[in-house]
Design a protein around this motif. Structure first.
Motif, short mmCIF file in Angstrom:
data_model
loop_
_atom_site.label_atom_id
_atom_site.label_comp_id
_atom_site.label_asym_id
_atom_site.label_seq_id
_atom_site.Cartn_x
_atom_site.Cartn_y
_atom_site.Cartn_z
N UNK A 1 0.82 -1.22 0.00
CA UNK A 1 0.00 0.00 0.00
C UNK A 1 0.85 1.27 0.00
N UNK A 2 2.15 1.15 0.16
CA UNK A 2 3.02 2.32 0.33
C UNK A 2 3.85 2.64 -0.91
N UNK A 3 3.48 2.12 -2.06
CA UNK A 3 4.31 2.27 -3.24
C UNK A 3 3.80 3.30 -4.24
N UNK A 4 2.87 4.13 -3.85
CA UNK A 4 2.27 5.08 -4.79
C UNK A 4 3.30 6.04 -5.38
N UNK A 5 4.19 6.59 -4.56
CA UNK A 5 5.18 7.54 -5.05
C UNK A 5 6.08 6.91 -6.10
N UNK A 6 6.55 5.69 -5.84
CA UNK A 6 7.39 5.00 -6.82
C UNK A 6 6.64 4.80 -8.13
N UNK A 7 5.38 4.40 -8.04
CA UNK A 7 4.59 4.14 -9.24
C UNK A 7 4.34 5.42 -10.03
N UNK B 1 9.55 -1.88 -12.18
CA UNK B 1 10.26 -3.13 -11.89
C UNK B 1 11.26 -2.91 -10.76
N UNK B 2 11.43 -3.95 -9.95
CA UNK B 2 12.44 -3.94 -8.89
C UNK B 2 13.33 -5.16 -9.09
N UNK B 3 14.63 -4.94 -9.08
CA UNK B 3 15.58 -6.04 -9.09
C UNK B 3 16.12 -6.16 -7.67
N UNK B 4 15.89 -7.33 -7.09
CA UNK B 4 16.39 -7.64 -5.75
C UNK B 4 17.63 -8.50 -5.86
N UNK B 5 18.70 -8.09 -5.20
CA UNK B 5 19.92 -8.89 -5.07
C UNK B 5 20.13 -9.06 -3.58
N UNK B 6 19.80 -10.26 -3.10
CA UNK B 6 19.77 -10.44 -1.65
C UNK B 6 18.68 -9.54 -1.10
N UNK C 1 18.89 -6.16 -1.23
CA UNK C 1 19.10 -4.84 -1.81
C UNK C 1 18.24 -4.69 -3.06
N UNK C 2 17.57 -3.54 -3.19
CA UNK C 2 16.68 -3.31 -4.32
C UNK C 2 17.15 -2.17 -5.20
N UNK C 3 16.91 -2.32 -6.51
CA UNK C 3 17.13 -1.27 -7.50
C UNK C 3 15.85 -1.18 -8.33
N UNK C 4 15.41 0.04 -8.62
CA UNK C 4 14.15 0.26 -9.34
C UNK C 4 14.41 0.64 -10.79
N UNK D 1 15.73 -3.73 -16.33
CA UNK D 1 15.72 -4.58 -15.14
C UNK D 1 16.35 -5.93 -15.45
N UNK D 2 15.99 -6.51 -16.59
CA UNK D 2 16.52 -7.81 -17.00
C UNK D 2 18.02 -7.74 -17.23
N UNK D 3 18.48 -6.68 -17.87
CA UNK D 3 19.91 -6.50 -18.12
C UNK D 3 20.68 -6.45 -16.80
#
Length: 76
Positions: A11-17, A23-28, A30-33, A40-42
């Protein structure tokens, strides 16, 4: 998010959207948007090439109810 969970509500993702992040890439833990799947795939592939195996891509989806769902992307 575990492998069994295909999506969860955020419910808290409105600003990001609103800012265009889809898309979010999670590594462990850690997130990158990213704004598009191609980037994101690259990035996810680059992390895997570096030897990381805990790499997940999630898509941010806005539901008609106004909530935001994160859905794990099935890469193919």
């Amino acid at each position: 998010m575990n492998d069994e969970a295909k999506e969860y509500i955020d419910w808290h993702n409105e600003t990001d959207y609103v800012n265009g992040w889809r898309y979010i890439v999670w590594v462990g833990g850690t997130d990158d948007y990213y704004k598009d799947y191609k980037d994101a795939k690259r990035d996810a592939d680059e992390w895997r090439d570096k030897g990381y195996d805990d790499v997940i891509i999630e898509e941010i989806i806005k539901k008609p109810s106004g909530c935001f769902v994160h859905r794990k992307v099935q890469e193919g």
